[in-house]
Design a protein around this motif. Structure first.
Motif, PDB file in Angstrom:
ATOM      1  N   VAL A 207       0.832  -1.204   0.000  1.00 52.69           N
ATOM      2  CA  VAL A 207       0.000   0.000   0.000  1.00 52.69           C
ATOM      3  C   VAL A 207       0.866   1.252   0.000  1.00 52.69           C
ATOM      4  O   VAL A 207       0.824   2.056  -0.923  1.00 52.69           O
ATOM      5  CB  VAL A 207      -0.958   0.008   1.212  1.00 52.69           C
ATOM      6  CG1 VAL A 207      -1.708   1.340   1.294  1.00 52.69           C
ATOM      7  CG2 VAL A 207      -1.958  -1.138   1.100  1.00 52.69           C
ATOM      8  N   TRP A 208       1.669   1.409   1.036  1.00 55.76           N
ATOM      9  CA  TRP A 208       2.481   2.618   1.164  1.00 55.76           C
ATOM     10  C   TRP A 208       3.457   2.747   0.000  1.00 55.76           C
ATOM     11  O   TRP A 208       3.601   3.817  -0.592  1.00 55.76           O
ATOM     12  CB  TRP A 208       3.235   2.610   2.488  1.00 55.76           C
ATOM     13  CG  TRP A 208       3.885   3.915   2.815  1.00 55.76           C
ATOM     14  CD1 TRP A 208       3.336   4.960   3.477  1.00 55.76           C
ATOM     15  CD2 TRP A 208       5.237   4.310   2.487  1.00 55.76           C
ATOM     16  NE1 TRP A 208       4.248   5.994   3.590  1.00 55.76           N
ATOM     17  CE2 TRP A 208       5.414   5.619   2.989  1.00 55.76           C
ATOM     18  CE3 TRP A 208       6.289   3.695   1.831  1.00 55.76           C
ATOM     19  CZ2 TRP A 208       6.622   6.302   2.849  1.00 55.76           C
ATOM     20  CZ3 TRP A 208       7.483   4.378   1.686  1.00 55.76           C
ATOM     21  CH2 TRP A 208       7.639   5.666   2.200  1.00 55.76           C
ATOM     22  N   GLY A 209       4.132   1.640  -0.356  1.00 62.00           N
ATOM     23  CA  GLY A 209       5.113   1.700  -1.432  1.00 62.00           C
ATOM     24  C   GLY A 209       4.484   2.092  -2.758  1.00 62.00           C
ATOM     25  O   GLY A 209       5.018   2.914  -3.498  1.00 62.00           O
ATOM     26  N   ALA A 210       3.318   1.496  -3.061  1.00 56.97           N
ATOM     27  CA  ALA A 210       2.640   1.826  -4.315  1.00 56.97           C
ATOM     28  C   ALA A 210       2.185   3.280  -4.330  1.00 56.97           C
ATOM     29  O   ALA A 210       2.280   3.966  -5.355  1.00 56.97           O
ATOM     30  CB  ALA A 210       1.451   0.892  -4.510  1.00 56.97           C
ATOM     31  N   GLN A 211       1.696   3.770  -3.191  1.00 56.88           N
ATOM     32  CA  GLN A 211       1.252   5.162  -3.112  1.00 56.88           C
ATOM     33  C   GLN A 211       2.416   6.123  -3.320  1.00 56.88           C
ATOM     34  O   GLN A 211       2.291   7.135  -4.021  1.00 56.88           O
ATOM     35  CB  GLN A 211       0.583   5.426  -1.762  1.00 56.88           C
ATOM     36  CG  GLN A 211      -0.791   4.792  -1.604  1.00 56.88           C
ATOM     37  CD  GLN A 211      -1.410   5.096  -0.261  1.00 56.88           C
ATOM     38  OE1 GLN A 211      -0.718   5.448   0.699  1.00 56.88           O
ATOM     39  NE2 GLN A 211      -2.722   4.960  -0.166  1.00 56.88           N
ATOM     40  N   VAL A 212       3.544   5.811  -2.705  1.00 57.02           N
ATOM     41  CA  VAL A 212       4.709   6.688  -2.824  1.00 57.02           C
ATOM     42  C   VAL A 212       5.228   6.693  -4.261  1.00 57.02           C
ATOM     43  O   VAL A 212       5.610   7.743  -4.789  1.00 57.02           O
ATOM     44  CB  VAL A 212       5.815   6.266  -1.832  1.00 57.02           C
ATOM     45  CG1 VAL A 212       7.119   6.977  -2.139  1.00 57.02           C
ATOM     46  CG2 VAL A 212       5.377   6.590  -0.410  1.00 57.02           C
ATOM     47  N   GLN A 213       5.234   5.526  -4.912  1.00 59.57           N
ATOM     48  CA  GLN A 213       5.676   5.487  -6.312  1.00 59.57           C
ATOM     49  C   GLN A 213       4.801   6.391  -7.181  1.00 59.57           C
ATOM     50  O   GLN A 213       5.294   7.137  -8.023  1.00 59.57           O
ATOM     51  CB  GLN A 213       5.642   4.053  -6.835  1.00 59.57           C
ATOM     52  CG  GLN A 213       6.922   3.288  -6.541  1.00 59.57           C
ATOM     53  CD  GLN A 213       6.983   1.973  -7.290  1.00 59.57           C
ATOM     54  OE1 GLN A 213       5.977   1.313  -7.513  1.00 59.57           O
ATOM     55  NE2 GLN A 213       8.182   1.570  -7.670  1.00 59.57           N
ATOM     56  N   ARG A 214       3.501   6.331  -6.972  1.00 54.62           N
ATOM     57  CA  ARG A 214       2.595   7.188  -7.761  1.00 54.62           C
ATOM     58  C   ARG A 214       2.802   8.657  -7.418  1.00 54.62           C
ATOM     59  O   ARG A 214       2.789   9.524  -8.292  1.00 54.62           O
ATOM     60  CB  ARG A 214       1.143   6.782  -7.496  1.00 54.62           C
ATOM     61  CG  ARG A 214       0.734   5.475  -8.166  1.00 54.62           C
ATOM     62  CD  ARG A 214      -0.767   5.283  -8.119  1.00 54.62           C
ATOM     63  NE  ARG A 214      -1.242   5.084  -6.767  1.00 54.62           N
ATOM     64  CZ  ARG A 214      -1.397   3.892  -6.193  1.00 54.62           C
ATOM     65  NH1 ARG A 214      -1.101   2.796  -6.877  1.00 54.62           N
ATOM     66  NH2 ARG A 214      -1.843   3.794  -4.962  1.00 54.62           N
ATOM     67  N   ALA A 408      -1.381   9.476  15.816  1.00 52.88           N
ATOM     68  CA  ALA A 408      -2.143   9.984  14.672  1.00 52.88           C
ATOM     69  C   ALA A 408      -1.239  10.277  13.472  1.00 52.88           C
ATOM     70  O   ALA A 408      -1.579   9.942  12.329  1.00 52.88           O
ATOM     71  CB  ALA A 408      -2.904  11.241  15.072  1.00 52.88           C
ATOM     72  N   VAL A 409      -0.099  10.894  13.730  1.00 52.31           N
ATOM     73  CA  VAL A 409       0.831  11.218  12.644  1.00 52.31           C
ATOM     74  C   VAL A 409       1.327   9.955  11.965  1.00 52.31           C
ATOM     75  O   VAL A 409       1.316   9.842  10.728  1.00 52.31           O
ATOM     76  CB  VAL A 409       2.014  12.054  13.179  1.00 52.31           C
ATOM     77  CG1 VAL A 409       3.103  12.168  12.119  1.00 52.31           C
ATOM     78  CG2 VAL A 409       1.541  13.432  13.595  1.00 52.31           C
ATOM     79  N   LEU A 410       1.746   8.980  12.755  1.00 51.76           N
ATOM     80  CA  LEU A 410       2.232   7.729  12.181  1.00 51.76           C
ATOM     81  C   LEU A 410       1.119   7.000  11.437  1.00 51.76           C
ATOM     82  O   LEU A 410       1.347   6.392  10.387  1.00 51.76           O
ATOM     83  CB  LEU A 410       2.812   6.830  13.278  1.00 51.76           C
ATOM     84  CG  LEU A 410       4.117   7.318  13.907  1.00 51.76           C
ATOM     85  CD1 LEU A 410       4.492   6.460  15.104  1.00 51.76           C
ATOM     86  CD2 LEU A 410       5.247   7.300  12.888  1.00 51.76           C
ATOM     87  N   GLY A 411      -0.105   7.070  11.967  1.00 49.89           N
ATOM     88  CA  GLY A 411      -1.231   6.416  11.331  1.00 49.89           C
ATOM     89  C   GLY A 411      -1.579   7.023   9.992  1.00 49.89           C
ATOM     90  O   GLY A 411      -1.989   6.323   9.061  1.00 49.89           O
ATOM     91  N   VAL A 412      -1.424   8.328   9.860  1.00 54.87           N
ATOM     92  CA  VAL A 412      -1.714   8.996   8.586  1.00 54.87           C
ATOM     93  C   VAL A 412      -0.626   8.679   7.563  1.00 54.87           C
ATOM     94  O   VAL A 412      -0.918   8.431   6.383  1.00 54.87           O
ATOM     95  CB  VAL A 412      -1.842  10.518   8.799  1.00 54.87           C
ATOM     96  CG1 VAL A 412      -1.880  11.242   7.456  1.00 54.87           C
ATOM     97  CG2 VAL A 412      -3.096  10.837   9.605  1.00 54.87           C
ATOM     98  N   ILE A 413       0.628   8.679   7.986  1.00 52.49           N
ATOM     99  CA  ILE A 413       1.737   8.415   7.067  1.00 52.49           C
ATOM    100  C   ILE A 413       1.681   6.982   6.548  1.00 52.49           C
ATOM    101  O   ILE A 413       1.892   6.726   5.360  1.00 52.49           O
ATOM    102  CB  ILE A 413       3.090   8.686   7.757  1.00 52.49           C
ATOM    103  CG1 ILE A 413       3.219  10.168   8.104  1.00 52.49           C
ATOM    104  CG2 ILE A 413       4.243   8.254   6.848  1.00 52.49           C
ATOM    105  CD1 ILE A 413       4.459  10.493   8.906  1.00 52.49           C
TER     106      ILE A 413
END
Length: 441
Positions: A207-214, A408-413
């Motif tokens: 999830v995170w990796g794909a989002q960052v690539q986009r 909250a910050v970690l959860g959003v990131i």
């Protein structure tokens, strides 16, 4: 720091440990092994990897033909080593299964074959849980996110106050103080490495990796745009790898080039792999490198550098019909975001700064194992009688905004981690309600 705020961080630190310590121990063991990929492969495969004397290689087209003749399969990818004392490796599709053939480049003899990628491919798949599909990859992403929670909350708990020392190892080995000091001191000394490993492991995540690539691509911070109006795409595969030959093609590329379009070729003629390789090396691409052969019409020859340092990352695509270079993409052409991630990945794998880099990453893996072992021992030693208990909760209405803001910050990131944090928060509400009811009774 108030007692209630301390308890809030302690409570979250405890939950994080309960959730992910087994996963983190798994990552530490498999990651530590993968740092020594060349040594393990030489130990396991012996003469299949190292030649007794330097070899002058045959033409690559002839080596491919010899390999196909001896294995009865079709070569789809070739790995050229960086030294003349190593065998060449060819990915061969045989009866629907992929194998890696170790080939003497001087004689063309196939010295042996193993399942595609061999033992270290298995270690890497175990490390990422890619063998379990998207679910396993999601679990690894969640574990990495909670590892960040552990480091942040652990730093708050470790911070010297009162009789607590920054670095200490006091008392007999059976005492709770000894295990607390061991846990806290190890966490302090290696926390930065563990945090780095968790953050730099995220680009491979589902999830995170794909989002960052986009994201980095959309803002001009990622890979360079591929030429031509129509790309050909690799099939989807998340994590450190996917399935089939498409995943093998993707794994050969720098992270910045793994997702999205590749140049599309035209025509039906074929200049041949020998000439295509000369064109690529003529542009300064040197071994070790991986050659991906066209699997169908419209696909080019792909050449990618097997890079140790992030700055070495490069991929060249050659059109089979004309010999035209469709794309030559390297680290210097990546956006700043992709360059930073490439650097993080190379350092994560212990390659960017030579042998010292590898030993520092190994130290982080060993420290993580110590933390994973000492944490349950410490919990056991703080039990009340024969009963294991949770860390004390903050008082109702206490000011614990700093802990909530951190979560909250970690959860959003990290969205997957954030979703599980929400579930843990609901669970904690129920537990505290029961604790309150038991106290009132």
């Amino acid at each position: 720091m108030s007692t209630d705020l301390y308890r809030a961080f302690w409570r979250w630190h405890f939950y994080a440990g309960v959730l992910v310590l087994p996963f983190l121990a798994w990552l530490a063991v498999t990651g530590g092994l993968y740092l020594f990929k060349p040594e393990i492969e030489r130990a396991v495969y012996g003469g299949w990897v190292t030649l007794p004397a330097p070899a002058t290689p045959m033409a690559i087209s002839r080596l491919i033909a010899e390999t196909e003749r001896q294995t009865g399969g079709k070569v789809t990818q070739v790995e050229l080593p960086g030294t003349p004392r190593e065998t060449w490796r060819m990915r061969v599709e045989v009866g629907g299964a992929a194998r890696t053939a170790f080939v003497d480049p001087g004689s063309g003899a196939v010295l042996g074959t193993v399942a595609a990628g061999g033992i270290m491919k298995n270690v890497r798949d175990l490390h990422s849980l890619v063998i379990t599909g998207p679910v396993g990859n999601a679990l690894i992403e969640i574990a990495a996110g909670w590892a960040i929670v552990l480091v942040v909350t652990g730093l708050v708990l470790w911070w010297p106050r009162g009789a607590n020392r920054a670095i200490a190892l006091r008392g007999p080995t059976r005492s709770r103080r000894f295990w607390r000091d061991l846990h806290a001191t190890t966490g302090f000394l290696a926390g930065g490495i563990v945090l780095f490993l968790a953050v730099t492991g995220m680009p491979w995540s589902v999830v995170w990796g794909a989002q960052v690539q986009r994201l980095v691509t959309a803002h001009g911070l990622g890979r360079p745009k591929a030429p031509g109006p129509q790309p050909w795409e690799l099939e989807n595969g998340a994590g450190h790898g996917g399935h089939g030959s498409a995943a093998a093609q993707k794994d050969a590329l720098p992270w910045a080039l793994q997702a999205g379009p590749r140049p599309m070729a035209s025509g039906t003629a074929d200049i041949g792999v020998d000439r295509a390789l000369r064109l690529a090396t003529g542009r300064g691409l040197t071994a070790p490198l991986t050659i991906t052969l066209p699997a169908a019409s419209g696909q080019p020859y792909g050449f990618s550098k097997v890079a140790a340092r992030a700055e070495d990352g490069r991929a060249i695509y050659v059109e089979p019909s004309s010999g035209r270079v469709l794309q030559d993409a390297g680290y210097a052409g990546f956006g700043r975001g992709a360059q930073l991630i490439e650097w993080g990945i190379a350092t994560h794998q212990g390659q960017e700064y030579g042998p010292a880099n590898r030993w520092i990453m190994l130290a982080g893996c060993l420290a993580l194992l110590i933390l994973c072992v000492s944490a349950p021992i410490l919990w056991w030693k703080r039990r009340t009688g024969d009963k294991l208990t949770l860390p004390p909760a903050p008082r109702a209405g206490a000011r614990t905004g700093a802990a909530a803001a951190t979560a909250a910050v970690l959860g959003v990131i990290y969205p997957l981690t954030g979703a599980t944090m929400a579930l843990v928060w609901l669970f904690d509400r129920l537990v505290r309600r029961q604790e309150g009811a038991s106290g009132a009774g």
